[in-house]
Design a protein around this motif. Structure first.
Motif, PDB file in Angstrom:
ATOM      1  N   ASP A   1     -81.038  -9.275 -84.684  1.00 31.16           N
ATOM      2  CA  ASP A   1     -80.820  -7.983 -84.529  1.00 31.16           C
ATOM      3  C   ASP A   1     -79.259  -7.760 -84.974  1.00 31.16           C
ATOM      4  OD1 ASP A   1     -83.212  -6.365 -83.684  1.00 31.16           O
ATOM      5  OD2 ASP A   1     -82.729  -7.501 -81.910  1.00 31.16           O
TER       6      ASP A   1
ATOM      7  N   MET B   1     -79.550  -3.545 -88.978  1.00 26.00           N
ATOM      8  CA  MET B   1     -79.107  -2.159 -88.454  1.00 26.00           C
ATOM      9  C   MET B   1     -77.733  -1.661 -89.069  1.00 26.00           C
ATOM     10  SD  MET B   1     -81.187  -2.181 -84.901  1.00 26.00           S
ATOM     11  CE  MET B   1     -81.170  -4.237 -84.969  1.00 26.00           C
TER      12      MET B   1
ATOM     13  N   HIS C   1     -86.175 -13.579 -83.935  1.00 26.51           N
ATOM     14  CA  HIS C   1     -85.573 -12.041 -84.670  1.00 26.51           C
ATOM     15  C   HIS C   1     -84.348 -11.891 -84.260  1.00 26.51           C
ATOM     16  CE1 HIS C   1     -86.673  -7.997 -85.523  1.00 26.51           C
ATOM     17  NE2 HIS C   1     -85.681  -7.648 -84.506  1.00 26.51           N
TER      18      HIS C   1
ATOM     19  N   HIS D   1     -83.175  -8.201 -88.883  1.00 26.13           N
ATOM     20  CA  HIS D   1     -83.414  -6.821 -88.721  1.00 26.13           C
ATOM     21  C   HIS D   1     -82.175  -6.337 -89.056  1.00 26.13           C
ATOM     22  CE1 HIS D   1     -84.650  -3.296 -85.749  1.00 26.13           C
ATOM     23  NE2 HIS D   1     -84.172  -2.948 -87.208  1.00 26.13           N
TER      24      HIS D   1
ATOM     25  N   ASP E   1     -91.235  -3.123 -82.692  1.00 19.82           N
ATOM     26  CA  ASP E   1     -89.916  -3.825 -82.061  1.00 19.82           C
ATOM     27  C   ASP E   1     -89.630  -2.724 -81.092  1.00 19.82           C
ATOM     28  OD1 ASP E   1     -87.458  -4.725 -81.547  1.00 19.82           O
ATOM     29  OD2 ASP E   1     -86.724  -4.837 -83.623  1.00 19.82           O
TER      30      ASP E   1
HETATM   31 ZN    ZN Z   1     -84.982  -5.683 -83.750  1.00 15.95          ZN
END
Ligand code: ZN
Ligand code: DX5
Length: 228
Positions: free
Chosen positions: A39, A72, A37, A70, A179
């Motif tokens: 970020d 953001m 994963h 992911h 998450d």
């Molecule tokens: Zn995340």
């Protein structure tokens, strides 16, 4: 009772030792993780900055697992191609960051990736009801995104249950990823609520134990669970 449904584990490298990121990704892979994963934070959508496509591309040779990005970031549509080129396998964008969500999901799929949408803790499931047929993954944030090591907000688990019901009603095969604040104590309740995949950062990468020990501890916490 053991189950048919295998819960996937996606270690988040946000809590890894960034001075030896490649090695940490290899360790997570050898420990039996299912995804890595990633970020990605832009300092605008969330108040933190992490890394982008260049770093991700550099990590690819350390694992054969799917790379689960992911994002953001604001205006993710402007960056999808960069992440596709970097070699990620899943791209998850925030519903709160997308004006034209359907269009972004199409962009992701055209790039050959699985498409996901993430929801902040108080963004209702209703925000993505009409997007469900176009989604492969829904990522439910059980903390406010931006930092690792926060405490899971238990009220958000009701949303996980709701999403599971809604997807079943609509006949949509969507993977529910959760998450934030997941560790051996909280993981069972997250899985009971309906999660298919658990993202864990600080519970996997910490100074108290090896990555292999941490992954084993998380898996063991789910052992006695009866998963429908
Ligand atoms: Zn995340
Ligand atoms: C939060 C990130 C998470 C984070 C989770 O902004 O999306 O993936 O790494 O960290 P833990 O597991 O420590 O809550």
């Amino acid at each position: 009772m053991t189950s048919e449904r295998k819960i996937k584990l996606a270690p988040s490298i946000l809590s890894a030792d960034f001075s030896r990121l490649g090695e940490q990704v290899s360790e997570a892979t050898q420990a039996g993780a299912d995804y890595i994963h990633l970020d990605v934070m832009d300092g605008q959508f969330v108040p933190n900055l992490t890394f982008g496509p260049v770093v991700i591309e550099g990590l690819k040779s350390y694992t054969n697992l799917p790379l689960d990005a992911h994002l953001m970031i604001v205006e993710p549509d402007r960056r999808i191609q960069d992440f596709v080129n970097a070699g990620v396998d899943h791209i998850t964008v925030h519903a709160e960051a997308c004006v034209h969500l359907h269009k972004v999901l199409q962009q992701i799929k055209e790039g050959g990736c699985r498409a996901g949408v993430a929801l902040n803790p108080t963004t209702p499931i209703a925000a993505i009801e009409e997007a469900l047929p176009f989604l492969d993954i829904v990522l439910i944030l059980t903390v406010n995104p931006g930092f690792g090591g926060q405490v899971l907000i238990p009220e958000v688990l009701g949303k996980v249950r709701k999403l599971k019901e809604m997807a079943a009603e609509k006949g949509c095969q969507v993977e529910i990823e959760v998450d934030g604040g997941i560790n051996a104590d909280t993981a069972p309740s997250v899985v009971r609520a309906g999660a298919d995949t658990l993202v864990a950062g600080s519970a996997v990468f910490n100074k108290q134990e090896t990555v292999a020990e941490a992954v084993a501890k998380l898996r063991n916490s789910l052992k006695e669970l009866s998963i429908p």
